[in-house]
Design a protein around this motif. Sequence first.
Motif, PDB file in Angstrom:
ATOM      1  N   LYS A 201       0.843  -1.210   0.000  1.00 21.33           N
ATOM      2  CA  LYS A 201       0.000   0.000   0.000  1.00 21.33           C
ATOM      3  C   LYS A 201       0.871   1.250   0.000  1.00 21.33           C
ATOM      4  O   LYS A 201       0.600   2.209  -0.747  1.00 21.33           O
ATOM      5  CB  LYS A 201      -0.909  -0.012   1.226  1.00 21.33           C
ATOM      6  CG  LYS A 201      -1.922   1.119   1.257  1.00 21.33           C
ATOM      7  CD  LYS A 201      -3.000   0.914   0.216  1.00 21.33           C
ATOM      8  CE  LYS A 201      -4.108   1.951   0.347  1.00 21.33           C
ATOM      9  NZ  LYS A 201      -5.136   1.781  -0.695  1.00 21.33           N
ATOM     10  N   ILE A 202       1.903   1.257   0.809  1.00 18.88           N
ATOM     11  CA  ILE A 202       2.801   2.409   0.873  1.00 18.88           C
ATOM     12  C   ILE A 202       3.523   2.604  -0.463  1.00 18.88           C
ATOM     13  O   ILE A 202       3.659   3.724  -0.969  1.00 18.88           O
ATOM     14  CB  ILE A 202       3.818   2.229   2.014  1.00 18.88           C
ATOM     15  CG1 ILE A 202       3.125   2.376   3.379  1.00 18.88           C
ATOM     16  CG2 ILE A 202       4.958   3.235   1.892  1.00 18.88           C
ATOM     17  CD1 ILE A 202       2.547   3.747   3.662  1.00 18.88           C
ATOM     18  N   LEU A 203       3.970   1.519  -1.062  1.00 20.87           N
ATOM     19  CA  LEU A 203       4.680   1.608  -2.335  1.00 20.87           C
ATOM     20  C   LEU A 203       3.795   2.152  -3.447  1.00 20.87           C
ATOM     21  O   LEU A 203       4.263   2.860  -4.337  1.00 20.87           O
ATOM     22  CB  LEU A 203       5.226   0.226  -2.721  1.00 20.87           C
ATOM     23  CG  LEU A 203       6.417  -0.264  -1.893  1.00 20.87           C
ATOM     24  CD1 LEU A 203       6.677  -1.731  -2.173  1.00 20.87           C
ATOM     25  CD2 LEU A 203       7.665   0.559  -2.190  1.00 20.87           C
ATOM     26  N   SER A 204       2.521   1.856  -3.381  1.00 21.86           N
ATOM     27  CA  SER A 204       1.606   2.331  -4.420  1.00 21.86           C
ATOM     28  C   SER A 204       1.299   3.814  -4.273  1.00 21.86           C
ATOM     29  O   SER A 204       0.868   4.465  -5.224  1.00 21.86           O
ATOM     30  CB  SER A 204       0.299   1.531  -4.384  1.00 21.86           C
ATOM     31  OG  SER A 204      -0.453   1.827  -3.218  1.00 21.86           O
ATOM     32  N   GLY A 205       1.551   4.364  -3.072  1.00 23.03           N
ATOM     33  CA  GLY A 205       1.229   5.771  -2.831  1.00 23.03           C
ATOM     34  C   GLY A 205       2.339   6.723  -3.223  1.00 23.03           C
ATOM     35  O   GLY A 205       2.092   7.808  -3.743  1.00 23.03           O
ATOM     36  N   GLY A 206       3.586   6.338  -2.977  1.00 20.53           N
ATOM     37  CA  GLY A 206       4.730   7.138  -3.373  1.00 20.53           C
ATOM     38  C   GLY A 206       5.022   8.352  -2.511  1.00 20.53           C
ATOM     39  O   GLY A 206       5.968   9.084  -2.779  1.00 20.53           O
ATOM     40  N   ARG A 207       4.244   8.588  -1.480  1.00 17.89           N
ATOM     41  CA  ARG A 207       4.448   9.758  -0.623  1.00 17.89           C
ATOM     42  C   ARG A 207       5.538   9.488   0.415  1.00 17.89           C
ATOM     43  O   ARG A 207       5.743   8.349   0.832  1.00 17.89           O
ATOM     44  CB  ARG A 207       3.127  10.095   0.072  1.00 17.89           C
ATOM     45  CG  ARG A 207       3.130  11.429   0.826  1.00 17.89           C
ATOM     46  CD  ARG A 207       1.807  11.635   1.560  1.00 17.89           C
ATOM     47  NE  ARG A 207       0.682  11.663   0.651  1.00 17.89           N
ATOM     48  CZ  ARG A 207       0.268  12.735  -0.020  1.00 17.89           C
ATOM     49  NH1 ARG A 207       0.912  13.880   0.114  1.00 17.89           N
ATOM     50  NH2 ARG A 207      -0.781  12.673  -0.827  1.00 17.89           N
ATOM     51  N   ASP A 208       6.260  10.517   0.839  1.00 11.88           N
ATOM     52  CA  ASP A 208       7.200  10.377   1.947  1.00 11.88           C
ATOM     53  C   ASP A 208       6.453   9.882   3.183  1.00 11.88           C
ATOM     54  O   ASP A 208       5.271  10.227   3.388  1.00 11.88           O
ATOM     55  CB  ASP A 208       7.870  11.705   2.263  1.00 11.88           C
ATOM     56  CG  ASP A 208       8.844  12.149   1.177  1.00 11.88           C
ATOM     57  OD1 ASP A 208       9.193  11.324   0.308  1.00 11.88           O
ATOM     58  OD2 ASP A 208       9.246  13.327   1.197  1.00 11.88           O
ATOM     59  N   ILE A 209       7.134   9.086   4.014  1.00 10.08           N
ATOM     60  CA  ILE A 209       6.446   8.512   5.169  1.00 10.08           C
ATOM     61  C   ILE A 209       7.275   8.683   6.440  1.00 10.08           C
ATOM     62  O   ILE A 209       8.495   8.849   6.409  1.00 10.08           O
ATOM     63  CB  ILE A 209       6.107   7.017   4.978  1.00 10.08           C
ATOM     64  CG1 ILE A 209       7.381   6.161   4.926  1.00 10.08           C
ATOM     65  CG2 ILE A 209       5.265   6.809   3.735  1.00 10.08           C
ATOM     66  CD1 ILE A 209       7.084   4.669   5.005  1.00 10.08           C
ATOM     67  N   VAL A 210       6.549   8.640   7.553  1.00 11.73           N
ATOM     68  CA  VAL A 210       7.141   8.586   8.883  1.00 11.73           C
ATOM     69  C   VAL A 210       6.655   7.292   9.536  1.00 11.73           C
ATOM     70  O   VAL A 210       5.449   7.069   9.643  1.00 11.73           O
ATOM     71  CB  VAL A 210       6.732   9.792   9.748  1.00 11.73           C
ATOM     72  CG1 VAL A 210       7.356   9.682  11.138  1.00 11.73           C
ATOM     73  CG2 VAL A 210       7.128  11.094   9.083  1.00 11.73           C
ATOM     74  N   VAL A 211       7.580   6.438   9.925  1.00  5.52           N
ATOM     75  CA  VAL A 211       7.240   5.209  10.642  1.00  5.52           C
ATOM     76  C   VAL A 211       7.375   5.499  12.132  1.00  5.52           C
ATOM     77  O   VAL A 211       8.438   5.928  12.594  1.00  5.52           O
ATOM     78  CB  VAL A 211       8.150   4.042  10.231  1.00  5.52           C
ATOM     79  CG1 VAL A 211       7.791   2.781  11.015  1.00  5.52           C
ATOM     80  CG2 VAL A 211       8.045   3.785   8.735  1.00  5.52           C
TER      81      VAL A 211
END
Length: 239
Positions: free
Chosen positions: A132-142
């Motif tokens: 899901k994260i890969l499909s979004g492409g937005r920077d992330i904070v874990v």
Amino acid sequence: MNIELLFTGGDCTPEIVRGKNAVVVDVLRATSVIATALENGASAVVPFGAIEEARAFAAGERERVVLGGERNALKIEGFDCGNSPFEYTRELVGGRQVALTTTNGTRAIENARGAKEVFILCMRNLGAVAEKILSGGRDIVVVCSGTDGKFSADDALCAGIFLDRLCAKSDARLDDAGRFARDFYSMGRERGVGLQDLLAESLHLNRLRARGFEADLDYCLTIDATGVVPVYRNGRIAL
């Protein structure tokens, strides 16, 4: 994709997550409970930082709301469930909301609410959230929830596996904390060390083991057992 890793929920602020997606992990056991409840048909999980907030939400709605949560790993007096995923059966939670309050996880989720989207991660849904994260492409904070405001190795290990998956399939750029967590996992994998062995000295894991939650540990440390991707929006976590 830039990825920042926070080792405790208290490190998460609106400024850090603004304009990014957040991924919150509390392997032992809040995010594992959330994924399980939704997989078993709960209509939503509503997280609360305080016990009385959860009780107030459920007041007058007890047929439609399951009260769940813990303090110091133990079930809260008067609640339907504690923080064991085995309690959140389809028979109990199916078609109902779960009002959940935990020592660490639900507070970390609330701290991340300023992000564009907030995804709920555990070992069991690790691959599904990564896709899901890969499909979004937005920077992330874990955001690792931690334990009692401190670093917790179980959350860092889950984050490390998650980041390893993202790096294998993208040009993800990690900060120092992310590289540390990924290396923690990678070194264990190269030595053929199992997850529970990597966490053998973890204070939180051993506290749960001492209180009789051995089955919870096996369950929560099982990777890729479900495809559910819980998302926190407008105060509710749903699929």
